[in-house]
Scaffold this active site. Structure first.
Site, PDB file in Angstrom:
ATOM      1  N   ASP A 173       0.651  -1.499  -0.231  1.00 29.55           N
ATOM      2  CA  ASP A 173      -0.384  -0.502  -0.095  1.00 29.55           C
ATOM      3  C   ASP A 173       0.898   1.086  -0.118  1.00 29.55           C
ATOM      4  O   ASP A 173       0.507   2.483   0.022  1.00 29.55           O
ATOM      5  CB  ASP A 173      -1.040  -0.012   1.469  1.00 29.55           C
ATOM      6  CG  ASP A 173       0.179   0.092   2.757  1.00 29.55           C
ATOM      7  OD1 ASP A 173       1.232  -0.123   2.715  1.00 29.55           O
ATOM      8  OD2 ASP A 173      -1.080  -0.528   4.052  1.00 29.55           O
ATOM      9  N   LYS A 189      18.915  41.197  -7.917  1.00 29.26           N
ATOM     10  CA  LYS A 189      18.042  40.418  -7.332  1.00 29.26           C
ATOM     11  C   LYS A 189      17.013  40.324  -7.606  1.00 29.26           C
ATOM     12  O   LYS A 189      17.006  40.824  -5.521  1.00 29.26           O
ATOM     13  CB  LYS A 189      18.876  38.533  -6.601  1.00 29.26           C
ATOM     14  CG  LYS A 189      17.712  37.022  -7.325  1.00 29.26           C
ATOM     15  CD  LYS A 189      18.619  36.574  -6.582  1.00 29.26           C
ATOM     16  CE  LYS A 189      17.460  35.096  -6.847  1.00 29.26           C
ATOM     17  NZ  LYS A 189      17.446  33.935  -5.977  1.00 29.26           N
TER      18      LYS A 189
END
Length: 338
Positions: free
Chosen positions: A48, A215
Protein backbone atom coordinates in the site's frame (compact mmCIF):
# COMPACT_ATOMS: atom_id res chain seq x y z
CA UNK A 1 54.87 2.58 20.48
CA UNK A 2 51.07 3.06 20.59
CA UNK A 3 49.13 1.88 17.56
CA UNK A 4 47.12 4.92 16.33
CA UNK A 5 44.58 2.72 14.49
CA UNK A 6 43.79 0.91 17.74
CA UNK A 7 43.44 4.25 19.52
CA UNK A 8 40.94 5.44 16.92
CA UNK A 9 38.97 2.18 17.08
CA UNK A 10 38.76 2.34 20.87
CA UNK A 11 37.69 5.98 20.83
CA UNK A 12 34.87 5.22 18.37
CA UNK A 13 33.81 1.92 19.95
CA UNK A 14 30.45 3.29 21.14
CA UNK A 15 29.67 5.02 17.84
CA UNK A 16 27.21 3.50 15.36
CA UNK A 17 26.47 4.87 11.90
CA UNK A 18 23.53 4.02 9.66
CA UNK A 19 22.89 5.23 6.12
CA UNK A 20 19.39 4.93 4.71
CA UNK A 21 18.53 3.90 1.16
CA UNK A 22 19.73 6.42 -1.41
CA UNK A 23 22.47 7.73 0.87
CA UNK A 24 24.35 4.47 1.31
CA UNK A 25 27.26 5.33 -1.06
CA UNK A 26 27.75 8.62 0.81
CA UNK A 27 27.56 6.79 4.14
CA UNK A 28 30.06 4.15 3.06
CA UNK A 29 32.53 6.89 2.12
CA UNK A 30 32.03 8.59 5.50
CA UNK A 31 32.69 5.45 7.55
CA UNK A 32 35.82 4.64 5.53
CA UNK A 33 37.35 7.87 6.82
CA UNK A 34 36.58 6.74 10.37
CA UNK A 35 37.82 3.17 9.96
CA UNK A 36 34.32 1.85 10.70
CA UNK A 37 31.56 -0.02 8.87
CA UNK A 38 27.94 0.95 8.47
CA UNK A 39 25.62 -0.70 10.97
CA UNK A 40 23.05 -3.10 9.52
CA UNK A 41 19.43 -2.09 9.14
CA UNK A 42 16.29 -3.14 7.27
CA UNK A 43 14.06 -1.03 5.06
CA UNK A 44 10.89 -2.69 3.86
CA UNK A 45 8.11 -1.38 1.65
CA UNK A 46 4.53 -2.62 1.70
CA UNK A 47 1.98 -3.07 -1.07
CA UNK A 48 0.00 0.00 0.00
CA UNK A 49 3.03 2.28 -0.19
CA UNK A 50 3.74 2.31 3.53
CA UNK A 51 7.16 1.28 4.82
CA UNK A 52 9.18 0.47 7.88
CA UNK A 53 12.84 0.70 8.82
CA UNK A 54 14.62 -0.78 11.82
CA UNK A 55 18.17 -1.35 13.05
CA UNK A 56 19.35 -4.97 12.86
CA UNK A 57 21.86 -4.52 15.66
CA UNK A 58 21.54 -3.40 19.26
CA UNK A 59 21.78 0.36 19.87
CA UNK A 60 21.05 0.56 23.60
CA UNK A 61 23.09 3.36 25.15
CA UNK A 62 25.06 3.93 21.95
CA UNK A 63 25.94 7.17 20.19
CA UNK A 64 24.11 6.76 16.87
CA UNK A 65 24.39 8.78 13.67
CA UNK A 66 21.92 8.37 10.77
CA UNK A 67 22.98 9.66 7.34
CA UNK A 68 20.26 10.61 4.86
CA UNK A 69 20.34 13.44 2.30
CA UNK A 70 16.81 14.72 1.67
CA UNK A 71 16.74 15.43 -2.07
CA UNK A 72 14.11 13.88 -4.31
CA UNK A 73 15.17 11.33 -6.90
CA UNK A 74 13.58 8.77 -9.22
CA UNK A 75 13.05 6.33 -6.34
CA UNK A 76 11.87 8.53 -3.46
CA UNK A 77 10.67 12.11 -3.14
CA UNK A 78 12.21 14.44 -0.60
CA UNK A 79 9.01 14.06 1.43
CA UNK A 80 9.32 10.27 1.42
CA UNK A 81 12.97 10.41 2.46
CA UNK A 82 12.13 12.80 5.28
CA UNK A 83 9.38 10.50 6.52
CA UNK A 84 11.67 7.42 6.39
CA UNK A 85 14.40 9.26 8.29
CA UNK A 86 12.01 10.44 10.99
CA UNK A 87 10.52 6.96 11.48
CA UNK A 88 13.98 5.40 11.67
CA UNK A 89 15.10 7.92 14.29
CA UNK A 90 11.95 7.11 16.26
CA UNK A 91 12.74 3.41 16.06
CA UNK A 92 16.28 4.03 17.33
CA UNK A 93 15.00 6.07 20.27
CA UNK A 94 12.46 3.33 21.09
CA UNK A 95 15.35 0.85 21.01
CA UNK A 96 17.04 2.92 23.78
CA UNK A 97 19.82 4.55 21.73
CA UNK A 98 21.78 6.89 23.99
CA UNK A 99 21.94 9.76 21.48
CA UNK A 100 20.70 9.98 17.90
CA UNK A 101 22.13 12.54 15.49
CA UNK A 102 20.54 13.08 12.07
CA UNK A 103 23.25 13.76 9.50
CA UNK A 104 21.44 15.43 6.60
CA UNK A 105 23.88 16.69 3.93
CA UNK A 106 21.00 18.34 2.04
CA UNK A 107 18.10 19.47 4.22
CA UNK A 108 14.74 19.65 2.44
CA UNK A 109 12.56 22.74 2.94
CA UNK A 110 15.47 24.87 4.20
CA UNK A 111 14.53 27.58 1.67
CA UNK A 112 11.01 28.06 3.06
CA UNK A 113 12.24 29.79 6.20
CA UNK A 114 9.97 32.85 6.29
CA UNK A 115 6.63 34.23 5.13
CA UNK A 116 6.89 35.94 1.77
CA UNK A 117 3.13 36.21 1.16
CA UNK A 118 0.08 36.41 3.44
CA UNK A 119 -0.67 33.09 5.23
CA UNK A 120 2.54 31.51 3.91
CA UNK A 121 3.91 28.49 5.78
CA UNK A 122 7.28 28.61 7.54
CA UNK A 123 8.13 25.04 6.61
CA UNK A 124 11.67 25.04 8.02
CA UNK A 125 10.17 25.43 11.49
CA UNK A 126 7.67 22.61 10.90
CA UNK A 127 10.43 20.27 9.76
CA UNK A 128 12.42 21.14 12.89
CA UNK A 129 9.39 20.28 15.03
CA UNK A 130 9.13 16.88 13.31
CA UNK A 131 12.79 16.06 14.04
CA UNK A 132 12.27 17.02 17.66
CA UNK A 133 9.00 15.06 17.93
CA UNK A 134 10.70 11.74 17.13
CA UNK A 135 13.48 12.43 19.63
CA UNK A 136 16.40 13.67 17.51
CA UNK A 137 19.19 14.79 19.81
CA UNK A 138 21.09 16.78 17.16
CA UNK A 139 20.97 17.63 13.45
CA UNK A 140 23.98 18.11 11.18
CA UNK A 141 23.68 19.58 7.70
CA UNK A 142 25.74 21.57 5.20
CA UNK A 143 25.22 25.15 4.04
CA UNK A 144 21.56 25.72 4.84
CA UNK A 145 19.93 28.53 2.91
CA UNK A 146 19.53 30.81 5.93
CA UNK A 147 21.72 29.92 8.90
CA UNK A 148 19.93 32.16 11.41
CA UNK A 149 16.52 30.74 10.45
CA UNK A 150 17.87 27.18 10.70
CA UNK A 151 19.40 27.73 14.12
CA UNK A 152 16.29 29.46 15.45
CA UNK A 153 13.93 26.78 14.11
CA UNK A 154 15.54 23.92 16.06
CA UNK A 155 15.56 23.56 19.83
CA UNK A 156 17.90 20.56 19.70
CA UNK A 157 21.62 21.21 18.97
CA UNK A 158 22.49 21.83 15.32
CA UNK A 159 25.70 21.95 13.30
CA UNK A 160 25.93 23.62 9.90
CA UNK A 161 29.05 22.50 8.03
CA UNK A 162 30.41 24.92 5.43
CA UNK A 163 31.63 24.02 1.96
CA UNK A 164 33.84 27.13 1.86
CA UNK A 165 36.75 25.07 3.18
CA UNK A 166 36.37 22.65 0.25
CA UNK A 167 35.99 25.42 -2.32
CA UNK A 168 39.09 27.27 -1.10
CA UNK A 169 41.17 24.09 -1.23
CA UNK A 170 39.95 23.50 -4.79
CA UNK A 171 40.41 27.02 -6.19
CA UNK A 172 43.45 28.40 -4.35
CA UNK A 173 46.23 26.44 -6.14
CA UNK A 174 45.16 27.73 -9.57
CA UNK A 175 44.60 31.36 -8.53
CA UNK A 176 47.95 32.33 -7.02
CA UNK A 177 48.85 34.59 -9.96
CA UNK A 178 45.36 35.68 -11.00
CA UNK A 179 43.23 38.73 -10.27
CA UNK A 180 40.07 37.36 -8.67
CA UNK A 181 36.69 38.71 -7.63
CA UNK A 182 34.10 36.80 -5.60
CA UNK A 183 30.54 37.50 -6.72
CA UNK A 184 27.34 36.94 -4.74
CA UNK A 185 24.38 36.34 -7.10
CA UNK A 186 22.11 38.36 -4.80
CA UNK A 187 22.27 40.64 -1.77
CA UNK A 188 21.08 37.84 0.52
CA UNK A 189 24.17 35.76 -0.22
CA UNK A 190 26.73 38.49 0.53
CA UNK A 191 27.67 37.06 3.94
CA UNK A 192 28.35 33.64 2.46
CA UNK A 193 30.39 35.10 -0.41
CA UNK A 194 32.32 37.38 1.96
CA UNK A 195 33.30 34.45 4.18
CA UNK A 196 34.62 32.62 1.13
CA UNK A 197 36.38 35.75 -0.16
CA UNK A 198 38.26 36.24 3.10
CA UNK A 199 39.33 32.58 3.25
CA UNK A 200 40.44 32.60 -0.37
CA UNK A 201 42.39 35.84 0.06
CA UNK A 202 44.22 34.35 3.05
CA UNK A 203 44.94 31.13 1.14
CA UNK A 204 46.43 32.82 -1.94
CA UNK A 205 48.12 35.61 0.03
CA UNK A 206 46.68 38.52 -1.95
CA UNK A 207 43.56 40.73 -2.03
CA UNK A 208 40.41 39.33 -3.63
CA UNK A 209 37.68 41.65 -4.88
CA UNK A 210 33.99 41.54 -4.02
CA UNK A 211 30.85 42.10 -6.10
CA UNK A 212 27.17 41.26 -6.00
CA UNK A 213 24.34 41.07 -8.51
CA UNK A 214 20.88 42.57 -8.27
CA UNK A 215 18.07 40.04 -7.87
CA UNK A 216 14.33 40.45 -7.37
CA UNK A 217 11.86 37.55 -7.13
CA UNK A 218 8.10 38.03 -7.47
CA UNK A 219 5.62 35.19 -7.95
CA UNK A 220 8.43 32.93 -9.13
CA UNK A 221 9.79 35.42 -11.68
CA UNK A 222 13.39 36.55 -11.15
CA UNK A 223 14.61 39.91 -12.45
CA UNK A 224 17.50 42.35 -12.00
CA UNK A 225 20.52 43.09 -14.20
CA UNK A 226 22.70 45.44 -12.11
CA UNK A 227 26.15 44.28 -10.94
CA UNK A 228 27.91 46.15 -8.14
CA UNK A 229 31.69 45.74 -8.00
CA UNK A 230 34.70 45.61 -10.33
CA UNK A 231 35.01 42.43 -12.44
CA UNK A 232 36.76 43.73 -15.58
CA UNK A 233 39.82 41.63 -16.47
CA UNK A 234 39.36 39.33 -13.47
CA UNK A 235 38.34 35.74 -12.85
CA UNK A 236 34.86 35.93 -11.35
CA UNK A 237 33.86 33.23 -8.85
CA UNK A 238 30.10 33.17 -8.26
CA UNK A 239 29.32 31.67 -4.84
CA UNK A 240 25.90 30.35 -3.81
CA UNK A 241 24.37 27.71 -1.53
CA UNK A 242 22.53 25.79 -4.27
CA UNK A 243 21.72 25.57 -7.96
CA UNK A 244 18.15 24.64 -8.84
CA UNK A 245 16.97 25.79 -12.27
CA UNK A 246 20.28 27.59 -12.87
CA UNK A 247 18.65 30.89 -13.84
CA UNK A 248 20.26 32.96 -11.08
CA UNK A 249 23.76 31.65 -11.82
CA UNK A 250 23.38 32.08 -15.60
CA UNK A 251 22.06 35.64 -15.23
CA UNK A 252 24.95 36.58 -12.94
CA UNK A 253 27.50 34.95 -15.27
CA UNK A 254 26.21 36.97 -18.23
CA UNK A 255 26.38 40.18 -16.20
CA UNK A 256 30.00 39.43 -15.29
CA UNK A 257 30.91 38.76 -18.93
CA UNK A 258 29.20 41.92 -20.13
CA UNK A 259 31.34 43.90 -17.67
CA UNK A 260 34.58 42.37 -18.89
CA UNK A 261 35.22 39.34 -16.64
CA UNK A 262 38.11 37.28 -17.99
CA UNK A 263 36.57 33.99 -16.85
CA UNK A 264 33.43 33.05 -14.89
CA UNK A 265 33.12 30.00 -12.63
CA UNK A 266 30.19 29.17 -10.34
CA UNK A 267 30.56 27.30 -7.06
CA UNK A 268 27.47 26.11 -5.19
CA UNK A 269 27.16 23.57 -2.41
CA UNK A 270 24.03 21.71 -3.52
CA UNK A 271 23.61 20.95 -7.22
CA UNK A 272 19.94 20.09 -7.69
CA UNK A 273 19.93 20.87 -11.44
CA UNK A 274 16.16 20.92 -11.83
CA UNK A 275 13.95 21.68 -14.84
CA UNK A 276 15.92 23.21 -17.73
CA UNK A 277 19.18 23.64 -15.79
CA UNK A 278 21.12 21.64 -18.38
CA UNK A 279 20.16 24.09 -21.10
CA UNK A 280 20.34 27.24 -18.97
CA UNK A 281 23.80 26.49 -17.56
CA UNK A 282 25.25 25.43 -20.90
CA UNK A 283 25.52 29.20 -21.55
CA UNK A 284 28.95 30.08 -22.94
CA UNK A 285 29.22 32.91 -20.38
CA UNK A 286 29.89 30.27 -17.73
CA UNK A 287 33.27 28.52 -17.96
CA UNK A 288 32.84 26.02 -15.16
CA UNK A 289 30.68 24.85 -12.26
CA UNK A 290 31.83 23.32 -8.98
CA UNK A 291 29.40 21.62 -6.58
CA UNK A 292 29.65 19.35 -3.55
CA UNK A 293 28.46 15.73 -3.37
CA UNK A 294 25.59 16.42 -0.94
CA UNK A 295 23.33 15.83 -3.96
CA UNK A 296 24.69 13.57 -6.75
CA UNK A 297 24.29 15.16 -10.22
CA UNK A 298 22.08 12.27 -11.37
CA UNK A 299 19.77 14.52 -13.39
CA UNK A 300 22.54 15.55 -15.80
CA UNK A 301 23.28 13.78 -19.05
CA UNK A 302 26.47 13.77 -21.10
CA UNK A 303 26.87 17.17 -22.72
CA UNK A 304 28.15 20.75 -22.30
CA UNK A 305 27.06 21.17 -18.67
CA UNK A 306 28.43 17.88 -17.41
CA UNK A 307 31.69 18.55 -19.27
CA UNK A 308 32.32 21.69 -17.21
CA UNK A 309 31.10 20.27 -13.89
CA UNK A 310 33.39 19.31 -10.99
CA UNK A 311 32.00 17.54 -7.89
CA UNK A 312 33.92 17.92 -4.62
CA UNK A 313 33.99 15.21 -1.94
CA UNK A 314 32.58 16.33 1.42
CA UNK A 315 32.61 12.93 3.17
CA UNK A 316 35.90 13.53 5.02
CA UNK A 317 34.51 16.78 6.44
CA UNK A 318 31.33 15.06 7.61
CA UNK A 319 33.34 12.19 9.09
CA UNK A 320 35.55 14.53 11.08
CA UNK A 321 32.56 16.53 12.33
CA UNK A 322 30.88 13.31 13.48
CA UNK A 323 34.06 12.12 15.19
CA UNK A 324 34.38 15.41 17.07
CA UNK A 325 30.74 15.32 18.12
CA UNK A 326 31.18 11.78 19.40
CA UNK A 327 34.35 12.62 21.34
CA UNK A 328 33.15 15.99 22.65
CA UNK A 329 35.39 18.01 20.33
CA UNK A 330 34.70 21.33 18.62
CA UNK A 331 33.03 21.46 15.20
CA UNK A 332 33.52 25.23 15.23
CA UNK A 333 37.29 24.71 15.40
CA UNK A 334 37.03 22.23 12.51
CA UNK A 335 35.36 24.83 10.29
CA UNK A 336 37.97 27.39 11.32
CA UNK A 337 40.72 25.01 10.19
CA UNK A 338 41.85 23.94 13.67
Amino acid sequence: MVNHALQVSAALADMQIFALEGSRPFGEAVVRHLGLALSAHEERGFEDGEHKARPLTGVRGRDVFVIHSLYGDATHSGNDKLCRLLFFIGALKDAAAGRVTAVVPYLAYARKDRKTQPRDPVTTRYVAALFEAVGSDAVVTMDVHNLAAFQNAFRCPTENLEANKLFVAHFAPALQKEDVVVVSPDAGGIKRAESFRQRLSHAIGKPVGAAFAEKHRSLGVVSGEMLVGEVDGRIALIIDDLISSGGTIARTARACRQRGAKKVIAAATHGLFMADAETVLADAALDGIVVVDTVPPFRLHAGPLKDKLIVLDSTALFAEAMRRMHEGGSVTDLLAGR
